[in-house]
Design a protein around this motif. Structure first.
Motif, short mmCIF file in Angstrom:
data_model
loop_
_atom_site.label_atom_id
_atom_site.label_comp_id
_atom_site.label_asym_id
_atom_site.label_seq_id
_atom_site.Cartn_x
_atom_site.Cartn_y
_atom_site.Cartn_z
N SER A 242 0.85 -1.20 0.00
CA SER A 242 0.00 0.00 0.00
C SER A 242 0.88 1.24 0.00
CB SER A 242 -0.92 0.01 1.23
OG SER A 242 -1.86 1.07 1.16
N GLY A 243 0.28 2.37 -0.34
CA GLY A 243 0.98 3.64 -0.28
C GLY A 243 0.60 4.40 0.98
N THR A 244 1.51 5.21 1.45
CA THR A 244 1.23 5.99 2.66
C THR A 244 0.20 7.09 2.40
OG1 THR A 244 3.09 7.50 2.24
CG2 THR A 244 3.52 5.55 3.62
N GLU A 245 -0.10 7.34 1.12
CA GLU A 245 -1.10 8.35 0.77
C GLU A 245 -2.30 7.72 0.06
OE1 GLU A 245 -1.03 11.50 1.78
OE2 GLU A 245 0.82 10.96 2.85
N ASP A 246 -2.55 6.44 0.33
CA ASP A 246 -3.70 5.76 -0.26
C ASP A 246 -4.90 5.90 0.67
OD1 ASP A 246 -5.58 4.09 -1.38
OD2 ASP A 246 -4.38 2.26 -1.24
N PRO A 247 -5.95 6.61 0.24
CA PRO A 247 -7.11 6.79 1.11
C PRO A 247 -7.87 5.50 1.39
CG PRO A 247 -7.55 7.69 -1.07
CD PRO A 247 -6.11 7.34 -1.03
N VAL A 248 -7.80 4.52 0.46
CA VAL A 248 -8.51 3.26 0.68
C VAL A 248 -7.91 2.53 1.88
CG1 VAL A 248 -9.05 1.01 -0.32
CG2 VAL A 248 -9.18 3.06 -1.74
N GLY A 249 -6.60 2.62 2.06
CA GLY A 249 -5.93 1.99 3.19
C GLY A 249 -5.73 2.93 4.36
N HIS A 250 -6.53 4.02 4.37
CA HIS A 250 -6.45 5.03 5.44
C HIS A 250 -5.01 5.51 5.64
CE1 HIS A 250 -10.40 3.13 6.30
NE2 HIS A 250 -10.74 4.39 6.50
N TYR A 251 -4.38 5.84 4.49
CA TYR A 251 -3.08 6.50 4.47
C TYR A 251 -2.01 5.72 5.23
CZ TYR A 251 -6.28 10.00 2.80
OH TYR A 251 -7.27 10.65 2.10
N GLY A 252 -1.95 4.43 4.93
CA GLY A 252 -0.90 3.58 5.49
C GLY A 252 -1.21 2.94 6.82
N LYS A 253 -2.37 3.20 7.37
CA LYS A 253 -2.71 2.66 8.70
C LYS A 253 -3.26 1.23 8.65
CE LYS A 253 -3.80 7.23 10.59
NZ LYS A 253 -4.88 8.09 11.16
N ASP A 254 -3.96 0.89 7.56
CA ASP A 254 -4.70 -0.38 7.54
C ASP A 254 -3.83 -1.61 7.32
OD1 ASP A 254 -6.95 1.06 7.95
OD2 ASP A 254 -7.85 0.72 5.98
N ILE A 255 -2.82 -1.48 6.45
CA ILE A 255 -2.04 -2.66 6.07
C ILE A 255 -1.30 -3.29 7.26
CG2 ILE A 255 -0.10 -3.43 4.67
CD1 ILE A 255 -2.82 -3.16 3.22
N PRO A 256 -0.63 -2.51 8.11
CA PRO A 256 -0.02 -3.13 9.29
C PRO A 256 -1.06 -3.82 10.18
CG PRO A 256 0.87 -0.93 8.95
CD PRO A 256 -0.29 -1.07 8.01
N LYS A 257 -2.25 -3.23 10.31
CA LYS A 257 -3.30 -3.83 11.11
C LYS A 257 -3.77 -5.15 10.50
CE LYS A 257 -5.15 0.56 12.86
NZ LYS A 257 -6.31 1.49 12.83
N LEU A 258 -3.91 -5.17 9.17
CA LEU A 258 -4.33 -6.39 8.48
C LEU A 258 -3.27 -7.48 8.64
CD1 LEU A 258 -6.27 -7.98 6.70
CD2 LEU A 258 -5.26 -6.84 4.68
N ALA A 259 -2.01 -7.09 8.57
CA ALA A 259 -0.92 -8.05 8.76
C ALA A 259 -1.00 -8.69 10.15
CB ALA A 259 0.43 -7.36 8.57
N VAL A 260 -1.29 -7.88 11.16
CA VAL A 260 -1.42 -8.39 12.53
C VAL A 260 -2.60 -9.34 12.63
CG1 VAL A 260 -1.97 -7.75 14.91
CG2 VAL A 260 -0.29 -6.43 13.63
#
Length: 327
Positions: A242-260
């Protein structure tokens, strides 16, 4: 060179697919699952790079999109009665089509955005050697439930009508952090990509119907319910991008959470990477060469593991047969 054809679906329809197969000695297969309001033709560059690395590539145009849609009026429409299940079955048909022709090759999926949510459900049902999820995210449960109820309300009245309200709500606020005035600034920092998307009659001008949004919201909901997260095979290698400026992933916040979440569910091989400054469409972004190289390198690592494991199984089978035959 790309081969184009149509495959019959389980409900008697057809889906359009593209195969990029200019590979002399293929070492694996990558199936691409595209996002909302786009089509498989936009992945030609990624497919070409994968071909150069030895991978056969296949991608469909989802029902209601691209060249699978029978007419302009059908663009953006999915029958809501069983939409998600039909989309999952379509991906199964594409996978089966390739595996019939190349049964012994490692099999990977690259899925983007809406395609990533579909694939997050797909991997709970079908075996793969690895999956790459790009432009994915986690949506607030209450907001998602409300959106699903609203879509269901519209479906009861006019399922096949373009729903401009839901279309507006789905992308609400996506551009508010970017200084450009283009309506597709959130996709990429590259102005040529923004404009090409806007001018492509199979992309920017497409407005989803009530039936489509009902299916989309249900796919997102299904992708993140605990039952499905915990049904992902523990041995499946997963790469989250994901990108840190991707609004779909809430600007980089979602991917680490999904990984967890995946790790807590027992998935042992989960890797994620965030690209600084990148927006939603990583393979159409400034610096896409790095993204594509990262994808290929990751697949290469997992392919080697697959080949090693397959060789081990072959050795076990050979040893067993020798023992049984008294050799």
């Amino acid at each position: 060179m790309v081969k184009e054809q149509k495959l019959a679906t389980y409900d008697g329809d057809e889906i359009f697919i593209r195969e990029w197969s200019e590979v002399e000695k293929p070492v694996g297969i990558v199936q691409i699952v595209h996002g909302m309001n786009e089509h498989s033709g936009r992945y030609a560059e990624l497919a070409s790079k994968l071909n150069q690395a030895g991978y056969l590539v296949v991608a469909d145009d989802h029902r209601g999109f691209g060249l699978t849609a029978k007419s302009e009026a059908e663009l953006g429409h999915i029958e809501p009665s069983n939409g998600l299940e039909m989309m999952l079955q379509d991906q199964e048909i594409v996978k089966h089509h390739m595996e019939q022709k190349f049964p012994d090759l490692p099999y990977f999926i690259f899925a983007h955005s809406m395609g990533s949510y579909i694939t997050r459900v797909f991997i709970t049902r079908h075996s793969l050697d690895g999956v790459i999820l790009a432009g994915s995210g986690l949506q607030p449960t209450l907001l998602l439930a409300a959106a699903t109820r609203l879509a269901s309300h519209f479906v009861k009245k006019y399922p096949a009508r373009k729903n401009h309200l839901l279309n507006k709500l789905a992308f609400l606020g996506f551009n508010h952090t970017f200084h450009e005035k283009h309506p597709y600034s959130w996709l990429s920092r590259d102005p040529l990509v923004q404009e090409a998307f806007a001018k492509d009659p199979l992309c920017g001008p497409v407005v989803g119907t009530s039936g489509f949004f009902d299916t989309l919201f249900r796919a997102i909901l299904a992708s993140q319910i605990k039952e499905n997260v915990w049904s992902v095979p523990n041995g499946l290698p997963v790469l989250l991008l994901s990108g840190t400026e991707d609004p779909v992933g809430h600007y980089g916040k979602d991917i680490p959470k999904l990984a967890v979440k995946l790790s807590e569910a027992g998935v042992k091989d989960v890797t994620y990477k965030l690209y600084e400054g990148a927006r939603h469409e990583l393979i159409h972004e400034v610096g896409k060469e790095t993204v594509i190289t990262d994808i290929i390198n990751w697949i290469e690592q997992k392919k080697k593991r697959t080949v090693t494991f397959a060789s081990f199984l072959t050795y076990l089978s050979f040893t067993k047969n020798n023992i049984l035959s008294g050799r």
